[in-house]
Design a protein around this motif. Structure first.
Motif, PDB file in Angstrom:
ATOM      1  N   PHE A   5      -0.594 -44.962 -16.433  1.00 25.38           N
ATOM      2  CA  PHE A   5      -0.542 -45.128 -14.971  1.00 25.38           C
ATOM      3  C   PHE A   5       0.709 -44.514 -14.338  1.00 25.38           C
ATOM      4  N   LYS A   6       1.371 -43.636 -15.085  1.00 22.74           N
ATOM      5  CA  LYS A   6       2.540 -42.963 -14.521  1.00 22.74           C
ATOM      6  C   LYS A   6       2.103 -42.092 -13.341  1.00 22.74           C
ATOM      7  N   SER A   7       2.884 -42.128 -12.270  1.00 20.83           N
ATOM      8  CA  SER A   7       2.513 -41.329 -11.107  1.00 20.83           C
ATOM      9  C   SER A   7       2.732 -39.850 -11.409  1.00 20.83           C
ATOM     10  N   LYS A   8       1.850 -39.049 -10.882  1.00 19.89           N
ATOM     11  CA  LYS A   8       1.915 -37.611 -11.113  1.00 19.89           C
ATOM     12  C   LYS A   8       3.109 -37.031 -10.334  1.00 19.89           C
ATOM     13  N   PRO A   9       3.928 -36.180 -10.977  1.00 20.26           N
ATOM     14  CA  PRO A   9       5.083 -35.607 -10.272  1.00 20.26           C
ATOM     15  C   PRO A   9       4.636 -34.857  -9.020  1.00 20.26           C
ATOM     16  N   ARG A  10       5.410 -34.968  -7.972  1.00 21.30           N
ATOM     17  CA  ARG A  10       5.057 -34.291  -6.723  1.00 21.30           C
ATOM     18  C   ARG A  10       5.375 -32.797  -6.814  1.00 21.30           C
ATOM     19  N   THR A  11       4.496 -32.002  -6.294  1.00 21.43           N
ATOM     20  CA  THR A  11       4.740 -30.562  -6.236  1.00 21.43           C
ATOM     21  C   THR A  11       5.582 -30.265  -4.992  1.00 21.43           C
ATOM     22  N   PRO A  12       6.190 -29.088  -4.922  1.00 26.85           N
ATOM     23  CA  PRO A  12       6.932 -28.721  -3.701  1.00 26.85           C
ATOM     24  C   PRO A  12       6.055 -28.831  -2.454  1.00 26.85           C
ATOM     25  N   THR A  13       4.782 -28.449  -2.593  1.00 29.34           N
ATOM     26  CA  THR A  13       3.859 -28.546  -1.459  1.00 29.34           C
ATOM     27  C   THR A  13       3.691 -29.992  -1.020  1.00 29.34           C
ATOM     28  N   ASP A  14       3.590 -30.909  -1.999  1.00 26.25           N
ATOM     29  CA  ASP A  14       3.462 -32.346  -1.681  1.00 26.25           C
ATOM     30  C   ASP A  14       4.680 -32.839  -0.911  1.00 26.25           C
ATOM     31  N   VAL A  15       5.863 -32.440  -1.379  1.00 20.89           N
ATOM     32  CA  VAL A  15       7.105 -32.905  -0.737  1.00 20.89           C
ATOM     33  C   VAL A  15       7.164 -32.412   0.712  1.00 20.89           C
ATOM     34  N   VAL A  16       6.782 -31.150   0.928  1.00 22.71           N
ATOM     35  CA  VAL A  16       6.804 -30.606   2.294  1.00 22.71           C
ATOM     36  C   VAL A  16       5.814 -31.348   3.183  1.00 22.71           C
ATOM     37  N   ARG A  17       4.614 -31.595   2.661  1.00 21.88           N
ATOM     38  CA  ARG A  17       3.590 -32.263   3.480  1.00 21.88           C
ATOM     39  C   ARG A  17       3.997 -33.688   3.851  1.00 21.88           C
ATOM     40  N   GLN A  18       4.578 -34.400   2.888  1.00 20.46           N
ATOM     41  CA  GLN A  18       5.038 -35.765   3.187  1.00 20.46           C
ATOM     42  C   GLN A  18       6.196 -35.736   4.184  1.00 20.46           C
ATOM     43  N   THR A  19       7.060 -34.744   4.028  1.00 17.38           N
ATOM     44  CA  THR A  19       8.168 -34.578   4.986  1.00 17.38           C
ATOM     45  C   THR A  19       7.619 -34.300   6.379  1.00 17.38           C
ATOM     46  N   ARG A  20       6.603 -33.429   6.443  1.00 16.15           N
ATOM     47  CA  ARG A  20       5.997 -33.078   7.729  1.00 16.15           C
ATOM     48  C   ARG A  20       5.416 -34.316   8.413  1.00 16.15           C
ATOM     49  N   ASP A  21       4.701 -35.149   7.660  1.00 13.86           N
ATOM     50  CA  ASP A  21       4.098 -36.367   8.236  1.00 13.86           C
ATOM     51  C   ASP A  21       5.168 -37.275   8.828  1.00 13.86           C
ATOM     52  N   LEU A  22       6.276 -37.403   8.120  1.00 11.59           N
ATOM     53  CA  LEU A  22       7.364 -38.265   8.601  1.00 11.59           C
ATOM     54  C   LEU A  22       8.049 -37.648   9.824  1.00 11.59           C
ATOM     55  N   LEU A  23       8.213 -36.331   9.815  1.00  8.65           N
ATOM     56  CA  LEU A  23       8.820 -35.654  10.969  1.00  8.65           C
ATOM     57  C   LEU A  23       7.949 -35.796  12.214  1.00  8.65           C
ATOM     58  N   VAL A  24       6.636 -35.704  12.027  1.00  4.39           N
ATOM     59  CA  VAL A  24       5.707 -35.883  13.143  1.00  4.39           C
ATOM     60  C   VAL A  24       5.866 -37.288  13.731  1.00  4.39           C
ATOM     61  N   TYR A  25       6.000 -38.266  12.853  1.00  7.96           N
ATOM     62  CA  TYR A  25       6.182 -39.660  13.294  1.00  7.96           C
ATOM     63  C   TYR A  25       7.435 -39.777  14.170  1.00  7.96           C
ATOM     64  N   PHE A  26       8.553 -39.192  13.698  1.00  7.58           N
ATOM     65  CA  PHE A  26       9.806 -39.326  14.456  1.00  7.58           C
ATOM     66  C   PHE A  26       9.830 -38.416  15.687  1.00  7.58           C
ATOM     67  N   ASP A  27       9.076 -37.325  15.636  1.00  7.71           N
ATOM     68  CA  ASP A  27       9.014 -36.448  16.799  1.00  7.71           C
ATOM     69  C   ASP A  27       8.276 -37.146  17.936  1.00  7.71           C
ATOM     70  N   LEU A  28       7.183 -37.828  17.608  1.00  2.00           N
ATOM     71  CA  LEU A  28       6.421 -38.572  18.620  1.00  2.00           C
ATOM     72  C   LEU A  28       7.181 -39.817  19.056  1.00  2.00           C
ATOM     73  N   ASP A  29       7.690 -40.553  18.044  1.00  5.85           N
ATOM     74  CA  ASP A  29       8.563 -41.711  18.301  1.00  5.85           C
ATOM     75  C   ASP A  29       7.992 -42.636  19.384  1.00  5.85           C
ATOM     76  N   ARG A  30       6.702 -42.897  19.266  1.00  4.46           N
ATOM     77  CA  ARG A  30       6.039 -43.672  20.319  1.00  4.46           C
ATOM     78  C   ARG A  30       6.471 -45.137  20.331  1.00  4.46           C
ATOM     79  N   ASN A  31       6.722 -45.655  19.137  1.00  4.82           N
ATOM     80  CA  ASN A  31       7.069 -47.079  19.079  1.00  4.82           C
ATOM     81  C   ASN A  31       8.376 -47.261  18.331  1.00  4.82           C
ATOM     82  N   SER A  32       9.473 -47.260  19.093  1.00  9.19           N
ATOM     83  CA  SER A  32      10.784 -47.357  18.462  1.00  9.19           C
ATOM     84  C   SER A  32      11.022 -48.739  17.855  1.00  9.19           C
ATOM     85  N   ARG A  33      10.120 -49.699  18.140  1.00 13.00           N
ATOM     86  CA  ARG A  33      10.280 -51.047  17.573  1.00 13.00           C
ATOM     87  C   ARG A  33       9.485 -51.226  16.283  1.00 13.00           C
TER      88      ARG A  33
END
Length: 335
Positions: A5-33
């Motif tokens: 059940f070891k998690s599969k290592p993330r590829t560079p593409t995975d890291v970028v996509r997860q980073t993008r999702d988080l950046l989108v969240y903070f860019d919208l910043d709809r709910n600061s609470r």
């Protein structure tokens, strides 16, 4: 069983996509609470750090070319690079540093022998506007400034900045009261005026009047010692560059420019006097001096000879002494 059940290592593409999702969240910043906001910021900073490690390597491993290529291609998809730049003010200091290094590194990454950052920035020039305006925000000025200098490695981007209205702002940024920001702005300005020779020569030819009016009045005549010293050194670098020979001839044919240089030869700072000499000698060496230049040099002959004879470097320099002797000889020969 744990191994199954070891998690599969993330590829560079995975890291970028997860980073993008988080950046989108903070860019919208709809709910600061949002209760998970802090947790998401921790994740974002970790992802950005991992992106930096992929590009630069770490103490344990060198960067892998294939991983860098994957990361680069993914970062330029779906505006991830834009999000990284736009969201920079929302990051903590360490993440800002990491993000700055990532953006800088991407300017040098080649994919299929092509610098794709150049194509991306040419299609998204408003990002350059954002980076330049960063000099007006103390918290992000140095980060955006560093990114900007890396972006203008691309000739098409340097040309865009040179031809934009932003160039006039640099004369203000260089004199900002914050020393670090003013120094950074000067570093960017110098890069713009010296890196891409043919582009700079064309720019100076088209913008000679207003550019040197600003340069002379706001930088060379500044009351700030550092501004004057940086400006006279940069002026020498520009005029002595062969690409700018036509601009140099025009500059040394102006009596107003000569008066400014003669004043700088009398500056209280020896460093400024030395740098001023390297420009002043061009006025004297000009074999087609306009009559008003010859007249001013002749009228001030004694004072100039006294100044030049007293002008000495701390260390012996044959080139400098040879140039000085030549200038003295030329001035002595004036009627």
């Amino acid at each position: 069983m744990k191994g199954l059940f070891k998690s599969k290592p993330r590829t560079p593409t995975d890291v970028v996509r997860q980073t993008r999702d988080l950046l989108v969240y903070f860019d919208l910043d709809r709910n600061s609470r949002d209760a998970k906001r802090e947790e998401k910021m921790v994740d974002l900073c970790k992802n950005i750090r991992e992106l930096k490690f992929i590009l630069y390597g770490n103490n344990e491993a060198e960067p892998v070319a294939e991983a860098c290529s994957q990361l680069t291609q993914e970062l330029f998809r779906e505006n991830t690079l834009r999000l990284l730049i736009v969201c920079l003010p929302k990051l903590n200091l360490e993440a800002r540093k990491d993000a700055t290094q990532i953006v800088a590194n991407l300017q040098r990454q080649q994919v299929h022998s092509r610098l794709i950052a150049s194509d991306y920035l040419e299609a998204n020039k408003d990002l350059l506007d954002l980076l330049i305006s960063g000099y007006e925000e103390m918290d992000i000025a140095l980060h955006y400034g560093f990114m900007l200098r890396e972006c203008i490695r691309h000739q098409c981007i340097a040309r865009y900045v040179l031809e934009s209205d932003h160039m006039k702002k640099f004369f203000e940024y260089i004199q900002l009261p914050n020393f670090d920001i003013a120094s950074d702005a000067y570093a960017t300005f110098k890069e713009l005026m010296t890196r891409h020779k043919s582009t700079v020569a064309e720019y100076l030819s088209k913008n000679y009047e207003w550019f040197f009016a600003e340069f002379n009045s706001r930088l060379l005549s500044s009351s700030n010692y550092i501004t004057r010293r940086q400006a006279i050194k940069l002026l020498g670098d520009m005029l002595l560059d062969r690409s700018n020979s036509a601009v140099m001839v025009r500059y040394v044919s102006s009596k107003d420019n000569l008066m400014i240089l003669m004043n700088l030869l009398r500056d209280s700072s020896k460093n400024i006097q030395i740098e001023a000499f390297h420009v002043f000698k061009l006025f004297v060496a000009n074999q087609n001096k306009p009559p008003e230049i010859t007249s001013i040099l002749t009228t001030n002959k004694r004072k100039l000879l006294r100044l030049l004879q007293d002008l000495k470097l701390d260390k012996e320099d044959e080139q400098f002494e040879g140039d000085k002797a030549q200038v003295i000889q030329e001035i002595e020969a004036l009627d």
